[in-house]
Design a protein around this motif. Structure first.
Motif, mmCIF file in Angstrom:
data_model
loop_
_atom_site.group_PDB
_atom_site.id
_atom_site.type_symbol
_atom_site.label_atom_id
_atom_site.label_comp_id
_atom_site.label_asym_id
_atom_site.label_seq_id
_atom_site.Cartn_x
_atom_site.Cartn_y
_atom_site.Cartn_z
ATOM 1 N N SER A 1 0.614 4.282 0.830
ATOM 2 C CA SER A 1 0.240 4.935 2.090
ATOM 3 C C SER A 1 1.596 4.482 3.274
ATOM 4 N N LYS A 2 1.622 3.195 3.390
ATOM 5 C CA LYS A 2 2.674 2.376 3.992
ATOM 6 C C LYS A 2 4.045 3.084 3.600
ATOM 7 N N HIS B 1 4.688 5.789 2.216
ATOM 8 C CA HIS B 1 4.826 7.246 2.312
ATOM 9 C C HIS B 1 4.862 7.509 3.991
ATOM 10 N N ALA B 2 4.098 6.685 4.723
ATOM 11 C CA ALA B 2 4.356 6.790 6.178
ATOM 12 C C ALA B 2 5.608 6.675 6.567
ATOM 13 N N ALA B 3 6.258 5.555 6.034
ATOM 14 C CA ALA B 3 7.597 5.228 6.318
ATOM 15 C C ALA B 3 8.584 6.406 6.098
ATOM 16 N N LYS C 1 1.118 -1.193 -0.175
ATOM 17 C CA LYS C 1 0.205 0.096 -0.113
ATOM 18 C C LYS C 1 0.985 1.292 -0.123
#
Ligand SMILES: Nc1ncnc2c1ncn2[C@@H]1O[C@H](COP(=O)(O)OP(=O)(O)OP(=O)(O)O)[C@@H](O)[C@H]1O
Ligand SMILES: [Mg+2]
Lengths: 269, 422
Positions: free
Chosen positions: B319-320, B322-324, B317
């Protein structure tokens, strides 16, 4: 210059079939350190795009983001992001998720453990720290996401509908938590939401965006966020100005939506 | 047809018996409280009683139709006729003169040596005959051989047990079918009953005995465990190298457009080619030895693992990631802490499929050519009509394949408990 400056941002997406979408046009604004701004607007007006540009995930076609005097070139730990859902790492425990940022920076273990414990206390998940994230409820997961972001101690926190998937009651509790954390930590926060009430309650500043092309429609300065810190948010909602503002903004957004529909019908006819 | 009917009957009867009689032992947990369960997969859990009865039924049918000694006699299907069979034939001379004589046939188990029973020749010009025929077999009986007037004298057989018979026709007797060949010779086919001949389907205890014997004495110079061990060893080595190359290849394809572009045509082309189709080519290139087999299994596992790893990487995903990034992770850290763990469930699924395919492929390759191995065992046995070894081999291959899958599932539960929970 301290704070976060969004300078004349425009964003155009090229579509695979030819043509392009103007997602944002000439968006400028400045956030001082410690300001909390909520963003509202009809679907597709470019809120997520704007946030992704600020986070550094997307490069704007025009304009730039200036943060504490330097231009943003890409994602960085100074700008943390809380996603709507599904951005936690399900192969890590709650504790490992929260400690992710510090661990990547190579923070010594004891210090990291202290910070993680503290933050889990703050969001009320002390008892769940060794659980797997998929064993938690949606609201708990969002608290983990919040704690994970805070553990990294960013200057700016960007939130894209962080409470959108929660039920009304959990949502209310989370809103209080956001306010509390904002006041305690003094972070600069941008929060995108679809709920007018939430935008009013949490936004020290409130930005209403308009679509096609995405742009700033109107900005408000509101007293409710300050009133709400440590208070029952239901009391804040009883404030005489609250209802007035809510009706005003709802009408504004309805107008925009109607215009979009009209345009689509016009195009279809 | 009859086995199928019995099977269906047992299915229906046991369903009613178990659901009605043992009704009070029904579940009363949460699932039984659901009123709407159609299409809800979680509400359909296998009924263990049904599974047990199902397996027992298969063995029961197997025993019934092979006359297994494990079953009481009354459950056996009628077996082939064995013992003394008799029938009469009537011969006729060109002048219309008829005479009748009796044929006695000793029908014996095929693995016994017997001699034809002694019979009195009787009177008249047509003489009584005797013959032997193995059960499930049929044979010609030259009844006119000892007659005073034979075929050369124009005598021909016109009836059996009083019923008229013509060349190509037949007469049913109590002991079996008497036919007449186009040239006028009688044939006798003793009644076969409903049981299967051991050469087609041996009884369960015969197979079990064969397992014990081969486990003790080995087969073709190697022990049973050596045969199975060789097959397993080939699968593990082939799979290991397939994964060793395939997973990094899949990662590269998921992360770099150049690698993706370069290998996509190859992978997409090789994916639909069944590994079995590669056997001839691999034999030409590498011979029938271990190398050839391991290359084959390597190829069988390679594409599956590459595709699984590629899917695992592209399935992350965004977003994962991006989050990282916004948590300050570097590219290498994201690779190590996000991309790889996120791809593990896909890789495990791929590994399970690859192990299954490899197991099937190794057996097939051994069928074609091998000195040792499970497939070689059943191939050689089938050439000598050792049906019991063939069945034993099939059962062992099935058990091992099932065991491999169970082991992979178990490893998956332990190692990637987050599978499907994203
Ligand atoms: N990667 C992309 N490629 C092409 N068009 C895009 C892309 N991302 C966004 N857009 C377009 O840009 C516009 C703004 O999208 P964006 O996701 O920012 O809207 P939003 O305000 O966040 O909407 P919502 O409230 O529904 O989340 C939309 O018209 C969308 O179709
Ligand atoms: Mg959005």
């Amino acid at each position: 210059m301290s704070g976060l400056a969004i300078e004349k941002i425009s964003m155009r997406f090229d579509l695979p079939g030819g043509g392009s979408v103007q997602a944002l046009k000439d968006v400028s604004l400045h956030l001082k350190e410690g300001e909390l701004m909520s963003v509202l607007g009809p679907s597709g007006c470019g809120k997520t795009t704007l946030l992704n540009i600020v986070a550094g995930f997307l490069a704007p076609t025009e304009g730039q983001i200036v943060m504490n005097g330097h231009t943003v070139k890409g994602p960085d730990a100074e700008r943390g992001m809380v996603f709507q859902q599904g951005a936690l790492f399900e192969w890590m425990s709650v504790r490992e998720n929260v400690g992710f940022g510090p661990r990547m920076k190579g923070m010594p273990k004891p210090e990291m453990a202290g910070r993680v414990d503290h933050l889990l206390d703050v969001v009320g998940l002390q008892d769940f720290k060794d659980k797997a994230v998929y064993e938690l409820s949606g609201g708990m997961q969002q608290r983990v996401a919040l704690a994970r972001c805070l553990a990294n101690d960013p200057d700016v926190i960007l939130m894209d509908e962080p409470l959108g998937a929660l039920d009304a009651l959990t949502r209310e509790k989370m809103q209080s938590l956001v306010l509390k954390l904002w006041k305690e930590t003094g972070k600069t926060i941008i929060l995108i939401t679809h709920s007018v009430e939430e935008a009013l309650l949490l936004g020290e500043r409130l930005l209403v965006m308009a679509p096609r092309p995405g742009r700033i429609h109107k900005e408000y300065r509101l007293p409710f966020a300050d009133l709400g810190v440590g208070q029952d948010l239901r009391e804040v909602k009883k404030h005489p100005d609250f209802a007035v503002r809510r009706e005003e903004i709802l009408a504004m957004i309805w107008d925009m939506e109607e215009e979009i529909m009209g345009r689509m019908e016009g195009a279809g006819a | 047809m009859i086995p199928l009917l019995i099977y269906v009957a047992i299915f229906v009867v046991s369903y009613y018996v178990v659901t009605k009689v043992i009704h009070h032992a029904a579940r009363n947990d949460y699932t039984s409280l659901k009123t709407v369960t159609f299409g809800d997969e979680s509400a359909v859990r296998p009924n263990r009683t049904a599974s047990v009865i199902s397996i027992l039924t298969l063995f029961l049918l197997w025993g019934m139709f092979t006359g297994s000694t494990l079953l009481p006699k009354f459950l056996h299907m009628p077996g082939p006729f064995e013992g003394l069979a008799t029938f009469d034939y009537t011969a006729q001379l060109p002048d219309g003169q008829r005479d009748t004589a009796t044929v006695t046939v000793l029908v014996h188990p095929v693995d016994q040596e017997v001699s034809a029973p002694e019979v009195d020749l009787g009177d008249g010009w047509a003489k009584n005959d005797s013959a032997t025929i193995g059960a499930w077999r049929s044979g010609l009986i030259r009844v006119d051989q000892n007659d005073e007037f034979g075929r050369a004298d124009g005598a021909e057989i016109v009836a059996v047990n009083g019923e008229q018979i013509v060349p190509g026709g037949s007469v049913q007797t109590d002991f079996g079918r008497v036919g007449m060949s186009p040239k006028g010779t009688l044939t006798f086919e003793p009644a076969k009953g409903w049981q299967m001949e051991p050469i087609w389907l041996p009884a369960p205890e015969a197979v079990a005995a064969r397992v014990a014997e081969i486990a003790r004495e080995g087969f073709r110079g190697s022990t049973l465990w050596e045969h199975l061990g060789y097959s397993l060893f080939r699968v593990i080595i082939g799979f290991f190298f397939g994964a060793l190359v395939g997973i990094p290849l899949g990662y590269a394809m998921g992360l770099s457009d150049w690698f993706r572009g370069w290998f996509d045509p190859i992978v997409e082309f090789m994916r639909p080619v069944p590994p079995l189709a590669l056997i001839p080519l691999v034999i030409i290139w590498a011979g029938i030895g271990e190398t050839g087999k391991i290359i084959l299994l390597f190829l069988a596992a390679l594409w599956i693992m590459a595709i699984a790893a590629r899917a695992g990487v592209s399935g992350v995903k965004i977003s994962k990631v991006h989050a990282a990034y916004s948590l300050g992770a570097s590219k290498a850290q994201i690779m190590r802490h996000v991309i790889i763990p996120n791809s593990l469930p896909e890789i495990f699924t791929g590994a399970r499929v690859a192990m299954g395919v490899c197991w099937g492929t190794v057996v097939a390759a051994e069928l074609v050519a091998a000195e040792k191995g499970a497939g070689m065992m059943i191939m050689v046995a089938s050439k000598f009509q050792n049906t019991d070894i063939v069945i034993m081999g099939i059962i062992l291959i099935g058990i091992i394949g099932f065991g491999i899958d169970m082991l992979m599932r178990w490893a998956e539960r332990i190692l990637v408990p987050w599978k499907g929970k994203g």
